[in-house]
Design a protein around this motif. Structure first.
Motif, PDB file in Angstrom:
ATOM      1  N   THR A 213       0.858  -1.190   0.000  1.00 24.48           N
ATOM      2  CA  THR A 213       0.000   0.000   0.000  1.00 24.48           C
ATOM      3  C   THR A 213       0.893   1.239   0.000  1.00 24.48           C
ATOM      4  OG1 THR A 213      -1.678  -1.191   1.253  1.00 24.48           O
ATOM      5  CG2 THR A 213      -1.837   1.210   1.240  1.00 24.48           C
ATOM      6  N   LYS A 214       0.587   2.186  -0.905  1.00 29.04           N
ATOM      7  CA  LYS A 214       1.477   3.333  -1.048  1.00 29.04           C
ATOM      8  C   LYS A 214       0.931   4.552  -0.316  1.00 29.04           C
ATOM      9  CE  LYS A 214      -0.429   5.224  -5.341  1.00 29.04           C
ATOM     10  NZ  LYS A 214      -0.173   5.604  -6.726  1.00 29.04           N
ATOM     11  N   VAL A 215       1.844   5.406   0.067  1.00 27.56           N
ATOM     12  CA  VAL A 215       1.490   6.740   0.552  1.00 27.56           C
ATOM     13  C   VAL A 215       2.166   7.739  -0.377  1.00 27.56           C
ATOM     14  CG1 VAL A 215       1.235   6.024   2.954  1.00 27.56           C
ATOM     15  CG2 VAL A 215       3.450   6.835   2.154  1.00 27.56           C
ATOM     16  N   GLU A 216       1.564   8.907  -0.489  1.00 30.01           N
ATOM     17  CA  GLU A 216       2.126   9.953  -1.335  1.00 30.01           C
ATOM     18  C   GLU A 216       2.528  11.136  -0.460  1.00 30.01           C
ATOM     19  OE1 GLU A 216       1.100  12.354  -5.443  1.00 30.01           O
ATOM     20  OE2 GLU A 216      -0.552  11.852  -4.110  1.00 30.01           O
ATOM     21  N   VAL A 217       3.799  11.530  -0.565  1.00 29.23           N
ATOM     22  CA  VAL A 217       4.274  12.717   0.161  1.00 29.23           C
ATOM     23  C   VAL A 217       4.332  13.862  -0.844  1.00 29.23           C
ATOM     24  CG1 VAL A 217       6.063  13.697   1.627  1.00 29.23           C
ATOM     25  CG2 VAL A 217       5.629  11.237   1.694  1.00 29.23           C
ATOM     26  N   LYS A 218       3.559  14.919  -0.581  1.00 27.61           N
ATOM     27  CA  LYS A 218       3.326  15.980  -1.562  1.00 27.61           C
ATOM     28  C   LYS A 218       4.310  17.147  -1.432  1.00 27.61           C
ATOM     29  CE  LYS A 218      -0.147  16.413  -3.795  1.00 27.61           C
ATOM     30  NZ  LYS A 218      -0.439  16.065  -5.225  1.00 27.61           N
ATOM     31  N   ASN A 219       4.503  17.806  -2.562  1.00 29.46           N
ATOM     32  CA  ASN A 219       5.141  19.131  -2.634  1.00 29.46           C
ATOM     33  C   ASN A 219       6.497  19.227  -1.936  1.00 29.46           C
ATOM     34  OD1 ASN A 219       3.094  20.240  -4.213  1.00 29.46           O
ATOM     35  ND2 ASN A 219       1.882  20.807  -2.423  1.00 29.46           N
TER      36      ASN A 219
END
Length: 481
Positions: A213-219
């Motif tokens: 399961t992935k997480v997205e770290v933004k900006n």
């Protein structure tokens, strides 16, 4: 057991690069950075009823240029879609983006790390407009919105989940930034927000095929922070798995102050955006001739130049990498080589005196006051024996910077910097040095041959660096027999 030995990190990166057009993607508003809030806006930017978007041709050219440089397939039949999502800083309430027809597909970016060289596959490069900027610290009770950036043309460069470490991610973003700058499609200034990175991170047991399961770290707004965020997040995910806790698909943000990430929201899937073709923008087709014209505009890229510098110019790999770091530096170096064939000397001048001046003055090569021909003339002064390298780099170079209208040799003659290579001039100085250091001369004659450097150094000191070292050595050896 170390977690890193048990688990494998899987990373995919999405990099947003602001295109170096003069105006926005769908209207003529300026995209210049640093203007007063809400001054680069118009009815189209502000989504007034009845206002219609119009496509920016230059943005298409830049997107194709980047795709060709990355060996992508160029999609010839394109259209834009509306991505419906609540953007408080995008007045339309939706973003215009490409969905099923990204302008560039597949392709790759080659990276080099301590593990070797390999290609990171690209899934797509697509065009879209940027949102504005929400500002939370100018009013204690309200969020302020600056729409200057709203509508700025972006390309989003999306990798496959090919990266396996923060080191590889660091190398990839570094290489991509160098590439967009070489192509002059984006300035790559992450601190100004013209290049931003989102990292999709998951972990899985080594040897398994299924992605976690992935997480997205933004900006992420610096290459260093891309690495730091991945390191922290990978450690956090492995910790959850070790503790038997579930991993939630989330969008997270990175706190650069303490090096940690925190959740913003649960992640949306593509269907949540309710994409549909934008009815106000007609589809556009790219002709073969248009694509080929852009292909011809692509300059020699770093990898090609590095190879040329190492084979044709016989430069060490380190030199080739340093000089090709910026396109302007490489262009300047190659112009020097139109005036001299001493390739290694040209490289040394670029990495030594020239680079020192650029660093001390915080200036790009374009602001350097000397022409490549003048640097080549400095090299010729040294090669011809007229001026020693130490005098040329320490004194003549500085004089030339103060009088860039002058030629190096004339300036050296005017300031009495011409090297002394005439034996008739050198012998009296050498005799005086040997007399002064008579005790050392005795030691030299008893076998302490290393003292020769002392004698040479003293002669150089007496002549204020103007003695020709080669001729000085030659005369000293004769006199010390």
């Amino acid at each position: 057991m170390e977690w890193s030995e048990k688990y494998e990190i899987v990373i995919g990166l999405e990099v947003h690069a602001q295109l170096l057009t003069e105006s926005k993607l769908f209207c003529g508003d300026s995209i210049a950075f640093g203007a007063a809030p809400n001054t680069h806006v118009s009815p189209i930017t502000l989504a007034h009823p009845g206002s219609l978007p119009k496509m920016n041709r230059k943005a298409i050219e830049y997107a194709v240029k980047l795709g060709l440089a990355c060996q992508c397939e160029i999609e010839q039949k394109n259209y834009f879609a509306r991505k419906n999502y609540f953007y408080p800083d995008l007045p339309k309430g939706y973003q215009i983006s490409q969905h099923t027809t990204p302008i560039c597909k597949n392709g790759h970016v080659t990276i080099k790390t301590t593990s070797g060289t390999r290609d990171i596959r690209l899934n797509r490069i697509h065009m879209e407009e940027d949102a504005g900027k929400s500002i939370h610290d100018v009013d204690p009770y309200n969020t302020a919105v600056d729409y200057n950036r709203a509508g700025t043309p972006l390309v989003e460069i999306v990798t496959e989940p090919d990266l396996r470490s923060s080191e590889e991610a660091f190398a990839y973003v570094t290489e991509l930034r160098k590439l967009v700058r070489y192509l002059e499609v984006c300035d790559g200034n992450m601190e100004e927000g013209s290049m931003r990175c989102d990292a999709n991170i998951s972990v899985r047991l080594k040897g398994t095929e299924k992605l976690g399961t992935k997480v997205e770290v933004k900006n992420l707004n610096s290459i260093r922070n891309v690495k730091r965020a991945i390191d922290f997040e990978a450690e956090r995910l492995m910790g959850l798995l070790e503790a038997g806790e579930p991993i939630r698909q989330q969008t997270r943000s990175f706190d650069a102050g303490n090096g940690t990430t925190f959740a913003i929201r649960d992640k949306e899937d593509a269907e949540d955006y309710r994409y549909f073709a934008d009815p106000d923008l007609p589809p556009f087709d790219l002709e073969d001739a248009f694509i080929e014209d852009i292909r011809r505009m692509i300059p020699a890229l770093p990898a090609e130049r590095i190879q040329q510098y190492m084979t044709e110019y016989q430069l060490p790999e380190y030199d080739a990498h340093v000089i090709t770091e910026e396109r302007g530096t490489a262009d300047y170096f190659e112009t020097i080589l139109q005036h001299t064939k001493n390739y290694k000397a040209a490289s040394n001048w670029m990495q030594g005196p020239v680079k020192t001046w650029l660093n001390e003055n915080s200036q790009p090569i374009e602001a350097f006051p000397l022409t490549p021909a003048q640097v080549a003339a400095l090299i010729q002064c040294v090669d011809s024996g007229k001026v020693s390298f130490s005098i040329a780099s320490a004194k003549l170079f500085q004089l030339l910077l103060q009088h860039p209208e002058e030629q190096p040799l004339a300036l050296a003659e005017k300031n009495n910097l011409i090297q002394q290579s005439d034996a008739a001039d050198l012998e009296p100085v050498i005799d005086a040095v040997l007399e002064k250091l008579a005790a050392k001369v005795a030691e030299y004659k008893k076998g302490k041959k290393g003292l020769l450097a002392l004698f040479v150094g003293e002669v150089m000191k007496q002549t204020k660096g103007k003695a020709d070292p080669k001729k000085t050595n030659e005369i000293l050896l004769k006199k010390l027999q």
